[in-house]
Structures are given as C-alpha cells and as structure tokens.
Scaffold this active site. Sequence first.
Site, PDB file in Angstrom:
ATOM      1  N   GLN A  96       0.814  -1.214   0.000  1.00  0.00           N
ATOM      2  CA  GLN A  96       0.000   0.000   0.000  1.00  0.00           C
ATOM      3  C   GLN A  96       0.852   1.271   0.000  1.00  0.00           C
ATOM      4  O   GLN A  96       0.320   2.377   0.011  1.00  0.00           O
ATOM      5  CB  GLN A  96      -0.932  -0.004   1.222  1.00  0.00           C
ATOM      6  CG  GLN A  96      -1.937  -1.132   1.209  1.00  0.00           C
ATOM      7  CD  GLN A  96      -2.728  -1.221   2.501  1.00  0.00           C
ATOM      8  OE1 GLN A  96      -2.620  -0.378   3.391  1.00  0.00           O
ATOM      9  NE2 GLN A  96      -3.536  -2.264   2.619  1.00  0.00           N
ATOM     10  N   HIS A 162      -0.907   0.037   5.538  1.00  0.00           N
ATOM     11  CA  HIS A 162      -1.253   1.111   6.472  1.00  0.00           C
ATOM     12  C   HIS A 162      -0.186   2.204   6.589  1.00  0.00           C
ATOM     13  O   HIS A 162       0.273   2.538   7.666  1.00  0.00           O
ATOM     14  CB  HIS A 162      -1.575   0.525   7.853  1.00  0.00           C
ATOM     15  CG  HIS A 162      -2.663  -0.488   7.833  1.00  0.00           C
ATOM     16  ND1 HIS A 162      -3.051  -1.192   8.952  1.00  0.00           N
ATOM     17  CD2 HIS A 162      -3.464  -0.943   6.830  1.00  0.00           C
ATOM     18  CE1 HIS A 162      -4.027  -2.027   8.646  1.00  0.00           C
ATOM     19  NE2 HIS A 162      -4.288  -1.889   7.351  1.00  0.00           N
ATOM     20  N   GLU A 256     -14.279   4.366  10.515  1.00  0.00           N
ATOM     21  CA  GLU A 256     -14.695   5.439  11.412  1.00  0.00           C
ATOM     22  C   GLU A 256     -14.626   6.817  10.763  1.00  0.00           C
ATOM     23  O   GLU A 256     -13.715   7.102   9.982  1.00  0.00           O
ATOM     24  CB  GLU A 256     -13.796   5.474  12.654  1.00  0.00           C
ATOM     25  CG  GLU A 256     -13.895   4.251  13.535  1.00  0.00           C
ATOM     26  CD  GLU A 256     -13.038   4.366  14.786  1.00  0.00           C
ATOM     27  OE1 GLU A 256     -13.069   3.426  15.600  1.00  0.00           O
ATOM     28  OE2 GLU A 256     -12.344   5.395  14.943  1.00  0.00           O
ATOM     29  N   TYR A 266      -7.841   7.905  20.076  1.00  0.00           N
ATOM     30  CA  TYR A 266      -9.003   7.413  19.344  1.00  0.00           C
ATOM     31  C   TYR A 266      -9.187   5.899  19.444  1.00  0.00           C
ATOM     32  O   TYR A 266     -10.052   5.339  18.770  1.00  0.00           O
ATOM     33  CB  TYR A 266      -8.942   7.917  17.891  1.00  0.00           C
ATOM     34  CG  TYR A 266      -9.220   9.397  17.847  1.00  0.00           C
ATOM     35  CD1 TYR A 266     -10.502   9.887  17.663  1.00  0.00           C
ATOM     36  CD2 TYR A 266      -8.199  10.309  18.105  1.00  0.00           C
ATOM     37  CE1 TYR A 266     -10.765  11.245  17.706  1.00  0.00           C
ATOM     38  CE2 TYR A 266      -8.458  11.676  18.148  1.00  0.00           C
ATOM     39  CZ  TYR A 266      -9.738  12.135  17.950  1.00  0.00           C
ATOM     40  OH  TYR A 266     -10.002  13.487  18.008  1.00  0.00           O
ATOM     41  N   TYR A 277     -10.206  -9.914  10.066  1.00  0.00           N
ATOM     42  CA  TYR A 277     -10.678 -10.304   8.743  1.00  0.00           C
ATOM     43  C   TYR A 277     -11.179 -11.748   8.718  1.00  0.00           C
ATOM     44  O   TYR A 277     -12.023 -12.110   7.895  1.00  0.00           O
ATOM     45  CB  TYR A 277      -9.564 -10.106   7.715  1.00  0.00           C
ATOM     46  CG  TYR A 277      -9.257  -8.653   7.439  1.00  0.00           C
ATOM     47  CD1 TYR A 277     -10.212  -7.833   6.858  1.00  0.00           C
ATOM     48  CD2 TYR A 277      -8.025  -8.104   7.763  1.00  0.00           C
ATOM     49  CE1 TYR A 277      -9.946  -6.497   6.604  1.00  0.00           C
ATOM     50  CE2 TYR A 277      -7.743  -6.762   7.518  1.00  0.00           C
ATOM     51  CZ  TYR A 277      -8.705  -5.964   6.942  1.00  0.00           C
ATOM     52  OH  TYR A 277      -8.443  -4.638   6.701  1.00  0.00           O
TER      53      TYR A 277
END
Length: 382
Positions: A96, A162, A256, A266, A277
């Site tokens: 990613q 991520h 979110e 958070y 998953y």
Amino acid sequence: MFLPIKTIAKTVSTALIAVLVSMPVAAVDYKTLDVLPLNVKAVNVAKEVNIPWAIEPLANGDLLISERTGTLYLLPKNSSNLTKVSGLPQIDANGQGGLLDLALHNDSNNSQWIYISYSSKTGSKSGSNTALMRAQLSDDHTQLLNTQMLYKGEHNSTKGQHYGSRIVFDDEGYVYFSIGDRGARNINPQDLTRDGGKIYRLHEDGRIPSDNPFIDQKNAKPAIWSYGHRNPQGMWFDKATRTFWSHEHGPRGGDELNIINSGVNYGWPVVSYGVNYSGTSFTDLHEKDGMQSPVLHWTPSIAPSDMLYVTSDKYPKLKGKLLLASMKFSFISALELSKGKVVKQYKILDGIGRVRSLAQGADGYIYLGIDGQGIKRLEPKL
C-alpha cells in the site's frame, strides 16, 4: 483568581472531549443509504494512471496527479496528455506504500509549496515508513525544486500496509498528516514513543510547534497531535468552524469518521466496532473512558478513501456536502454536516468504480481518480 490562558484552553478542550465521548455513535449500513440522483456523467480525461492516489488542482486549471507506484504527473488544462514531473526522492512502492498524497499551500511568506507524502526507506536498509516533504514547482509545473524533507516516520517496517497518508492545513499556518499503524496494531498506535497510528502537526516549514500536546512528555514523539488510529486516509479541516474531520479504515467493520482534537486517543486497537478479517474478535470494547468514540462508523466496512467538501455551483445538490468514496462498494457518500454531527448521508454515483481520490478543480468541476480507470470529470448531462 485568574487562570492562565493555556490552562483555560486545556480545560475547554477536555470538556469538549468529554461531550464528544458521551455522544451516541451512529452505525451506518451502506445498503440502507438513500440515493441522491444527480444529472451528471463521468467523462474520461486521462486513462494512463492506474492507482491515482491524489489529485491536486493548480490555479491555472492544470492538475497534479500522484500514481502510487511512484510517478508524479502533470495534466495540463484542456489536455489528456500526461507529463511526468521530475525531482521526486526515492520512493519505496511496496504494497500500500508508494507516492501518496499531494497538497498545495501558500506559506506565511506567500511562497507556494507542494506538500507530498510517500513511503521512504530513509534510516534503514530494509523496510520503509511514511515521510512528508515539500517542494516548489517550476514555472511550467514539470519539475520539483528546492525539495525539503519535513518528517520521516521511524521504525521502518517491511510490512506493506497502512502507510496513511493524507495532508491538510488549518488557518493558523500548521500542516497535519497521518501515518497508519503500519500493520503493527499492538505496538504502534497506543505508544507515544513510536511513529505509526498517529496524526501529526508541524509548522509549515517542518518545525515542531511548541504547544503540541506531547511536547513535554519524556520520549514521546513531539510532532504527535492525536493517536490510537488505524489507517486515516481522508482528512479535511473546516476553516469556517475550525473542525478537523478524518476517517479511517477499520478491519472487518468499524470504518470510522472522527473529529480530531489535540492530544486525544481514538482507541485503536483497544476499542473498535470491527473484527479480524477472519471473523474472530480482537476486542470486546466499543468504548472506553479516556478514548474518543467516532462520530459514526460504517459496518460493514466501505473502505473509505479521499474526502472533498463541495463549494462549486456546478452541483447544486452537492454544494455544502462532504464527499467520501467507498473503494470496496464503488459509490460515493455525500454527508450533510451540522455542529459536529452527520445529519444525513446519501449514496451517489453507485457503481462508479473504486474511487481513490477526489478534487474540485479551478474550473469548478469535480475530478475522480479511479483505480484502473484513471481520471474522470463529473459533467452535467445535456
């Protein structure tokens, strides 16, 4: 007795956080969203970009486009011919990671800079982490000049997930950017001494602000603004209300939408509305004292991408709404906001494709970056 201004500010901030934590969290199932019909069509303007991670409009009508695999493109106004922009640093395009967000900004001296986030191997022979840089554009917009590294996340990882990362500016000369948890959910997000799972705040030239929330905490990363994040990939600072919005990917469920405040935790991965998953649980908690609950969560996950607040008169039904795209289910969500709440959410452009990026051009049109399809412009149907 008079309290110092900083003490008053912290007290007000704490009270606001307490109110936000106590607010009920709205759960959204994308299948139940009302459809907002639009009389528009998506017109191809450039097909050669496979993963268009970001689109940044320039004042003259040109577009800058980041291809995640590591190419920065210029799309001139009224053209479909992409030109490669030179001057990028070495980019670790893996998983990613790669060339990520773009954000144009005028600094306090009215000099214009393009801010860029990307995955960098700097500091280690193996692995990489998210970095933030800025540069100035040549007059023809085809070259990056005076490049400056502003921040590089430490603890490089060979994991490919991520990285984050979006970039926004407030109205006081600060730049914010995100780094995801880098696939180390039990290590990074709750540890203030480590990069990852955080949103950061810097002066526009990369200096650490002296009033950042953890500046005086021993060994904490002084650039941290908020923590306990999984993978924030959409951010928008509402300068009219001074509200900082962000969304992030959950695992299986629990994407979110958050309002970001200084020093707030958070919760990831201590609290979550998602599961692994595989379907197994990793936490039994949806909320916890000292951890901020989201404004809403999407379960099932929609895989939200970029954010765009529409100001253009070309789209009367969208003006004043916040758009965010579902990569997983190929639609765009249009949110009506009021006083820190989502009062209504619609589905638009159902089936449009895996929208990665959103932008409103100098011409007032909305541009979409769609994985595997390139760049499209939303135009009214005649």
